[in-house]
Design a protein around this motif. Structure first.
Motif, PDB file in Angstrom:
ATOM      1  N   SER A  67       0.843  -1.192   0.000  1.00 45.63           N
ATOM      2  CA  SER A  67       0.000   0.000   0.000  1.00 45.63           C
ATOM      3  C   SER A  67       0.878   1.242   0.000  1.00 45.63           C
ATOM      4  CB  SER A  67      -0.901  -0.019   1.249  1.00 45.63           C
ATOM      5  OG  SER A  67      -1.614   1.176   1.358  1.00 45.63           O
ATOM      6  N   ARG A  68       0.561   2.203  -0.910  1.00 45.20           N
ATOM      7  CA  ARG A  68       1.313   3.462  -0.979  1.00 45.20           C
ATOM      8  C   ARG A  68       0.283   4.600  -0.908  1.00 45.20           C
ATOM      9  NH1 ARG A  68       5.824   5.482  -4.184  1.00 45.20           N
ATOM     10  NH2 ARG A  68       6.596   7.254  -2.978  1.00 45.20           N
ATOM     11  N   GLU A  69      -0.191   4.869   0.291  1.00 47.67           N
ATOM     12  CA  GLU A  69      -1.243   5.873   0.455  1.00 47.67           C
ATOM     13  C   GLU A  69      -0.683   7.285   0.498  1.00 47.67           C
ATOM     14  OE1 GLU A  69      -4.292   2.923   2.876  1.00 47.67           O
ATOM     15  OE2 GLU A  69      -3.255   4.527   3.930  1.00 47.67           O
ATOM     16  N   LYS A  70       0.595   7.404   0.857  1.00 56.48           N
ATOM     17  CA  LYS A  70       1.257   8.704   0.864  1.00 56.48           C
ATOM     18  C   LYS A  70       2.584   8.566   0.132  1.00 56.48           C
ATOM     19  CE  LYS A  70       1.576   9.314   5.297  1.00 56.48           C
ATOM     20  NZ  LYS A  70       1.868   9.948   6.611  1.00 56.48           N
ATOM     21  N   LYS A  71       3.099   9.664  -0.377  1.00 60.22           N
ATOM     22  CA  LYS A  71       4.384   9.620  -1.073  1.00 60.22           C
ATOM     23  C   LYS A  71       5.488   9.128  -0.152  1.00 60.22           C
ATOM     24  CE  LYS A  71       7.370  12.449  -3.978  1.00 60.22           C
ATOM     25  NZ  LYS A  71       7.584  13.777  -4.587  1.00 60.22           N
ATOM     26  N   SER A  72       5.406   9.491   1.126  1.00 58.03           N
ATOM     27  CA  SER A  72       6.494   9.203   2.043  1.00 58.03           C
ATOM     28  C   SER A  72       6.442   7.807   2.660  1.00 58.03           C
ATOM     29  CB  SER A  72       6.507  10.232   3.179  1.00 58.03           C
ATOM     30  OG  SER A  72       5.297  10.157   3.908  1.00 58.03           O
ATOM     31  N   SER A  73       5.354   7.064   2.442  1.00 58.46           N
ATOM     32  CA  SER A  73       5.266   5.776   3.126  1.00 58.46           C
ATOM     33  C   SER A  73       4.829   4.664   2.184  1.00 58.46           C
ATOM     34  CB  SER A  73       4.318   5.864   4.321  1.00 58.46           C
ATOM     35  OG  SER A  73       3.000   6.085   3.875  1.00 58.46           O
ATOM     36  N   PHE A  74       5.336   3.459   2.496  1.00 54.86           N
ATOM     37  CA  PHE A  74       5.073   2.286   1.665  1.00 54.86           C
ATOM     38  C   PHE A  74       5.025   1.096   2.612  1.00 54.86           C
ATOM     39  CE2 PHE A  74       4.447   0.060  -2.018  1.00 54.86           C
ATOM     40  CZ  PHE A  74       5.514  -0.604  -2.606  1.00 54.86           C
ATOM     41  N   SER A  75       3.868   0.451   2.723  1.00 53.01           N
ATOM     42  CA  SER A  75       3.764  -0.668   3.657  1.00 53.01           C
ATOM     43  C   SER A  75       3.629  -1.980   2.902  1.00 53.01           C
ATOM     44  CB  SER A  75       2.578  -0.465   4.613  1.00 53.01           C
ATOM     45  OG  SER A  75       1.379  -0.404   3.894  1.00 53.01           O
ATOM     46  N   LEU A  76       4.066  -3.035   3.554  1.00 52.21           N
ATOM     47  CA  LEU A  76       4.009  -4.381   2.963  1.00 52.21           C
ATOM     48  C   LEU A  76       3.308  -5.305   3.941  1.00 52.21           C
ATOM     49  CD1 LEU A  76       5.091  -6.239   0.606  1.00 52.21           C
ATOM     50  CD2 LEU A  76       6.927  -6.849   2.202  1.00 52.21           C
ATOM     51  N   THR A  77       2.317  -6.056   3.452  1.00 54.25           N
ATOM     52  CA  THR A  77       1.593  -6.996   4.297  1.00 54.25           C
ATOM     53  C   THR A  77       1.844  -8.417   3.829  1.00 54.25           C
ATOM     54  OG1 THR A  77      -0.145  -5.407   4.810  1.00 54.25           O
ATOM     55  CG2 THR A  77      -0.694  -7.721   5.098  1.00 54.25           C
ATOM     56  N   VAL A  78       2.239  -9.273   4.776  1.00 54.80           N
ATOM     57  CA  VAL A  78       2.320 -10.695   4.521  1.00 54.80           C
ATOM     58  C   VAL A  78       0.926 -11.247   4.808  1.00 54.80           C
ATOM     59  CG1 VAL A  78       3.475 -12.849   5.139  1.00 54.80           C
ATOM     60  CG2 VAL A  78       4.722 -10.678   5.302  1.00 54.80           C
ATOM     61  N   THR A  79       0.249 -11.760   3.808  1.00 54.55           N
ATOM     62  CA  THR A  79      -1.176 -12.072   3.977  1.00 54.55           C
ATOM     63  C   THR A  79      -1.417 -13.298   4.862  1.00 54.55           C
ATOM     64  OG1 THR A  79      -1.128 -13.282   1.899  1.00 54.55           O
ATOM     65  CG2 THR A  79      -1.846 -10.986   1.810  1.00 54.55           C
ATOM     66  N   SER A  80      -0.489 -14.257   4.847  1.00 55.05           N
ATOM     67  CA  SER A  80      -0.617 -15.443   5.696  1.00 55.05           C
ATOM     68  C   SER A  80       0.794 -15.979   5.946  1.00 55.05           C
ATOM     69  CB  SER A  80      -1.492 -16.485   5.003  1.00 55.05           C
ATOM     70  OG  SER A  80      -1.550 -17.670   5.781  1.00 55.05           O
ATOM     71  N   ALA A  81       1.368 -15.584   7.064  1.00 56.77           N
ATOM     72  CA  ALA A  81       2.794 -15.866   7.319  1.00 56.77           C
ATOM     73  C   ALA A  81       3.079 -17.364   7.350  1.00 56.77           C
ATOM     74  CB  ALA A  81       3.218 -15.223   8.629  1.00 56.77           C
ATOM     75  N   GLN A  82       4.151 -17.751   6.696  1.00 52.38           N
ATOM     76  CA  GLN A  82       4.590 -19.151   6.667  1.00 52.38           C
ATOM     77  C   GLN A  82       6.020 -19.234   7.183  1.00 52.38           C
ATOM     78  OE1 GLN A  82       2.346 -21.521   5.731  1.00 52.38           O
ATOM     79  NE2 GLN A  82       0.943 -19.783   5.468  1.00 52.38           N
ATOM     80  N   LYS A  83       6.359 -20.380   7.775  1.00 57.67           N
ATOM     81  CA  LYS A  83       7.703 -20.517   8.350  1.00 57.67           C
ATOM     82  C   LYS A  83       8.784 -20.439   7.280  1.00 57.67           C
ATOM     83  CE  LYS A  83       6.670 -22.755  12.692  1.00 57.67           C
ATOM     84  NZ  LYS A  83       6.874 -23.898  13.595  1.00 57.67           N
ATOM     85  N   ASN A  84       8.490 -20.816   6.048  1.00 62.15           N
ATOM     86  CA  ASN A  84       9.525 -20.785   5.019  1.00 62.15           C
ATOM     87  C   ASN A  84       9.734 -19.401   4.425  1.00 62.15           C
ATOM     88  OD1 ASN A  84       7.300 -20.434   3.423  1.00 62.15           O
ATOM     89  ND2 ASN A  84       7.558 -22.286   2.216  1.00 62.15           N
ATOM     90  N   GLU A  85       9.047 -18.397   4.951  1.00 64.03           N
ATOM     91  CA  GLU A  85       9.319 -17.068   4.446  1.00 64.03           C
ATOM     92  C   GLU A  85       9.947 -16.167   5.501  1.00 64.03           C
ATOM     93  OE1 GLU A  85       4.624 -15.895   4.627  1.00 64.03           O
ATOM     94  OE2 GLU A  85       5.842 -15.117   2.983  1.00 64.03           O
ATOM     95  N   MET A  86      10.561 -16.790   6.483  1.00 65.40           N
ATOM     96  CA  MET A  86      11.344 -15.996   7.416  1.00 65.40           C
ATOM     97  C   MET A  86      12.539 -15.438   6.660  1.00 65.40           C
ATOM     98  SD  MET A  86      11.158 -17.736  11.151  1.00 65.40           S
ATOM     99  CE  MET A  86      11.792 -19.349  10.773  1.00 65.40           C
ATOM    100  N   ALA A  87      12.669 -14.129   6.693  1.00 65.57           N
ATOM    101  CA  ALA A  87      13.697 -13.455   5.905  1.00 65.57           C
ATOM    102  C   ALA A  87      13.838 -12.034   6.415  1.00 65.57           C
ATOM    103  CB  ALA A  87      13.315 -13.448   4.430  1.00 65.57           C
ATOM    104  N   VAL A  88      14.758 -11.291   5.802  1.00 65.54           N
ATOM    105  CA  VAL A  88      14.872  -9.858   6.063  1.00 65.54           C
ATOM    106  C   VAL A  88      14.179  -9.131   4.915  1.00 65.54           C
ATOM    107  CG1 VAL A  88      16.444  -7.914   6.289  1.00 65.54           C
ATOM    108  CG2 VAL A  88      16.978 -10.097   7.384  1.00 65.54           C
ATOM    109  N   PHE A  89      13.355  -8.165   5.254  1.00 63.17           N
ATOM    110  CA  PHE A  89      12.647  -7.376   4.247  1.00 63.17           C
ATOM    111  C   PHE A  89      13.263  -5.986   4.223  1.00 63.17           C
ATOM    112  CE2 PHE A  89       9.247 -10.240   3.050  1.00 63.17           C
ATOM    113  CZ  PHE A  89       9.342 -11.191   4.052  1.00 63.17           C
ATOM    114  N   LEU A  90      13.675  -5.589   3.021  1.00 59.30           N
ATOM    115  CA  LEU A  90      14.375  -4.319   2.856  1.00 59.30           C
ATOM    116  C   LEU A  90      13.512  -3.360   2.057  1.00 59.30           C
ATOM    117  CD1 LEU A  90      17.896  -5.724   1.983  1.00 59.30           C
ATOM    118  CD2 LEU A  90      17.313  -4.472   4.042  1.00 59.30           C
TER     119      LEU A  90
END
Lengths: 111, 112
Positions: A67-90
């Protein structure tokens, strides 16, 4: 100089849970990005946005919303977290897609 | 399809040695080529970039990179490394649609 702030630094959730990462930049950059970095690996593009309210899918968008509701912000949603997607998000931003400025990263831990 | 290939996953040198980290790419259009550095536990930081002109570009901390169209390469070099240069180095290609592709990275270890 500007800064990119990612919150939280560590996000712990349960399998199947919906989890959201946030990113703020004060560079006044148009384009923002979310990448996923698995341990010891390169970066894979999840979503990017070239302006407010714009969203473009990357190579790894399945299982994520953004979601990019403002120019200054950008959010990311993991819709259903799984153990195999443990990672660093940049999160990163740029003026025109050639030089990126990165945040410090958010580590996702799924229990 | 754009690809970025960093052939060496790990490079180990001694302090004061010279080093070259290799990057090859495939892309048909007009692109920017960049190098980034990532210290453990942090985000990536920009080192240098090439778009046109002099094929040798200078970056921060004594790093330089040379573009070769014939080899489709953009190798990163430093004449004399310091222990603080130990990090992971990423090569990146930026396309005209604002998409940026990264290689898998090269872990540089500088021994005292």
């Amino acid at each position: 100089g500007g800064i990119i702030t990612q919150t939280p630094k560590f996000l712990i959730g349960q399998e199947g849970q919906k989890l959201t990462l946030k990113c703020q930049q004060n560079f006044n950059h148009d384009t923002m990005y979310w990448y996923r970095q698995d341990s010891g690996k390169g970066l894979r593009l999840i979503y990017y946005s070239i302006t407010e309210n714009d969203l473009q899918k990357g190579d790894l968008s399945e299982g994520y919303d953004a979601s990019r509701e403002k120019k200054s912000s950008f959010s990311l949603t993991v819709t259903s977290a799984q153990k195999n997607e443990m990672a660093v998000f940049l999160c990163a931003s740029s003026i025109s897609g050639n030089t990126l400025y990165f945040g410090e990263g958010s580590r996702l831990i799924v229990v | 399809t754009q690809t970025v290939s960093q052939s060496d996953a790990h490079v180990t040198v001694f302090e004061g040695d010279s080093v070259e980290l290799r990057c090859n790419y495939s892309y048909g259009g007009s692109i920017y080529l960049s190098w980034y550095i990532q210290h453990h536990g942090h985000g990536l930081q920009f080192l240098l970039k090439y778009y046109s002109g002099n094929p040798v570009v200078q970056g921060v901390n004594g790093f330089e990179a040379e573009f070769s169209k014939s080899d489709s390469s953009f190798h990163l070099r430093k004449a004399s490394v310091h222990w603080s240069d130990s990090a992971v180095y990423f090569c990146a290609v930026s396309a005209s649609n604002n998409r940026i592709f990264f290689g898998d990275g090269t872990q540089l270890v500088v021994k005292p």
